[in-house]
Scaffold this motif. Structure first.
Motif, short mmCIF file in Angstrom:
data_model
loop_
_atom_site.label_atom_id
_atom_site.label_comp_id
_atom_site.label_asym_id
_atom_site.label_seq_id
_atom_site.Cartn_x
_atom_site.Cartn_y
_atom_site.Cartn_z
N THR A 130 -26.22 37.16 72.07
CA THR A 130 -24.81 37.14 72.45
C THR A 130 -24.38 35.74 72.84
N ASP A 131 -23.24 35.32 72.33
CA ASP A 131 -22.70 34.01 72.69
C ASP A 131 -22.00 34.13 74.04
N PRO A 132 -22.45 33.38 75.05
CA PRO A 132 -21.85 33.52 76.39
C PRO A 132 -20.35 33.27 76.40
N GLU A 133 -19.88 32.26 75.68
CA GLU A 133 -18.45 31.96 75.73
C GLU A 133 -17.62 33.08 75.12
N ILE A 134 -18.07 33.62 74.00
CA ILE A 134 -17.34 34.73 73.38
C ILE A 134 -17.34 35.94 74.31
N PHE A 135 -18.51 36.23 74.89
CA PHE A 135 -18.61 37.38 75.79
C PHE A 135 -17.69 37.23 76.99
N ILE A 136 -17.69 36.05 77.60
CA ILE A 136 -16.86 35.82 78.79
C ILE A 136 -15.38 35.92 78.44
N ARG A 137 -14.99 35.32 77.35
CA ARG A 137 -13.58 35.39 76.94
C ARG A 137 -13.15 36.83 76.65
N ASP A 138 -14.06 37.63 76.07
CA ASP A 138 -13.72 39.00 75.68
C ASP A 138 -13.71 39.96 76.87
N ASN A 139 -14.41 39.62 77.96
CA ASN A 139 -14.58 40.56 79.05
C ASN A 139 -13.97 40.12 80.36
N THR A 140 -13.14 39.10 80.32
CA THR A 140 -12.46 38.62 81.53
C THR A 140 -11.01 38.33 81.22
N ASP A 141 -10.22 38.21 82.26
CA ASP A 141 -8.83 37.78 82.15
C ASP A 141 -8.64 36.54 83.00
N VAL A 142 -7.67 35.71 82.64
CA VAL A 142 -7.35 34.55 83.46
C VAL A 142 -6.48 35.01 84.62
N LEU A 143 -7.03 34.89 85.83
CA LEU A 143 -6.37 35.38 87.03
C LEU A 143 -6.45 34.34 88.13
N ALA A 144 -5.59 34.46 89.11
CA ALA A 144 -5.66 33.63 90.32
C ALA A 144 -6.27 34.47 91.43
N PRO A 145 -7.37 34.03 92.04
CA PRO A 145 -7.91 34.78 93.18
C PRO A 145 -6.84 34.93 94.25
N PRO A 146 -6.69 36.11 94.84
CA PRO A 146 -5.57 36.36 95.76
C PRO A 146 -5.49 35.41 96.95
N HIS A 147 -6.63 34.92 97.43
CA HIS A 147 -6.62 34.05 98.61
C HIS A 147 -6.54 32.58 98.23
N VAL A 148 -6.69 32.30 96.93
CA VAL A 148 -6.66 30.91 96.45
C VAL A 148 -5.79 30.84 95.20
N PRO A 149 -4.48 31.06 95.34
CA PRO A 149 -3.62 31.13 94.16
C PRO A 149 -3.49 29.81 93.41
N GLU A 150 -3.93 28.71 94.01
CA GLU A 150 -3.86 27.42 93.34
C GLU A 150 -4.86 27.31 92.19
N VAL A 151 -5.84 28.19 92.17
CA VAL A 151 -6.93 28.11 91.20
C VAL A 151 -6.83 29.28 90.23
N ARG A 152 -7.13 29.00 88.97
CA ARG A 152 -7.20 30.06 87.96
C ARG A 152 -8.63 30.18 87.47
N LEU A 153 -9.07 31.44 87.30
CA LEU A 153 -10.44 31.71 86.88
C LEU A 153 -10.47 32.81 85.83
N ARG A 154 -11.51 32.81 85.03
CA ARG A 154 -11.77 33.95 84.15
C ARG A 154 -12.55 34.97 84.97
#
Length: 217
Positions: A3-27
């Motif tokens: 499994t390609d890690p980048e493909i897997f991560i992109r397919d199984n995550t969304d780009v979101l801002a952690p609720p306590h740190v809205p300045e940062v975006r994460l998969r």
């Protein structure tokens, strides 16, 4: 087939801002259980550790919030983001003005997650998969979010962090009340109410404290 890690991560995550740190975006994963099953099935490994890189844990959110609100802690300094996971704390340190940030995590999937998340935030983080426990590369600041969840791990971290603090490093820990947090070895700097995913924790909000290791063990 591997499994390609980048493909897997992109397919199984969304780009979101952690609720306590809205300045940062994460998969980030939105359903912990589904991602756990997909990880086991697609990698065909039994007993694969949970994908810690896919979640914004309370300790990391609290620590990242504190660093962003108190940039003087890291500005112009070399920083180790230990057990980095998603890279949240390291990204916050970079945004707060750190001169250099090294994200360290022994999970090889974290390397891809950290690279993708750093790019989302227009920052550059160093990365190592080496086990750094017991080492000292002269970091000015060591940041560790939510690391005292296991007794054996805590038993090796406490003397290491104490030694780093004794030689002058600032060692900051974000902890949401884990059982093995050595509160007597640290001083509390701030406490936050951090929203978390109920699928991962026993509540929707975790009281999270940012601690600093005392310079005298």
């Amino acid at each position: 087939m591997k499994t390609d890690p980048e493909i897997f991560i992109r397919d199984n995550t969304d780009v979101l801002a952690p609720p306590h740190v809205p300045e940062v975006r994460l998969r980030l994963a939105t359903e912990a259980h589904d991602l756990w099953l997909k990880t086991e099935e697609e990698l065909e490994e039994i007993g694969l550790p949970p994908p810690f890189w896919a979640f914004a844990w309370a300790g990391g959110q609290g620590l990242a919030r504190h660093v962003l609100d108190h940039p003087g802690l890291v500005a112009g300094k070399s920083v180790l983001d230990f057990a980095s996971g998603s890279g949240l704390v390291g990204i916050a340190a970079h945004k707060a003005g750190a001169a250099a940030v090294l994200a360290a995590d022994i999970d090889p999937w974290s390397e891809t997650a950290i690279r993708l998340n750093a790019a989302l935030n227009d920052v550059v983080l160093g990365y190592t998969a080496d086990n750094l426990v017991g080492r000292d590369a002269g970091w000015d600041v060591v940041l560790a979010g939510d690391v005292f969840y296991d007794r054996a791990f805590a038993d090796v971290l406490i003397p290491w962090f104490s030694t780093l603090a004794a030689r002058g490093a600032t060692v900051l820990v974000g902890d949401p009340g884990r059982a093995y947090c050595p509160r007597g070895r640290m001083e509390a700097l701030a406490t936050y109410a951090v929203p978390v995913t109920r699928a991962l924790e026993d509540s929707e909000v975790k009281k999270t404290t940012v601690w600093r290791f005392k310079t005298i063990p």
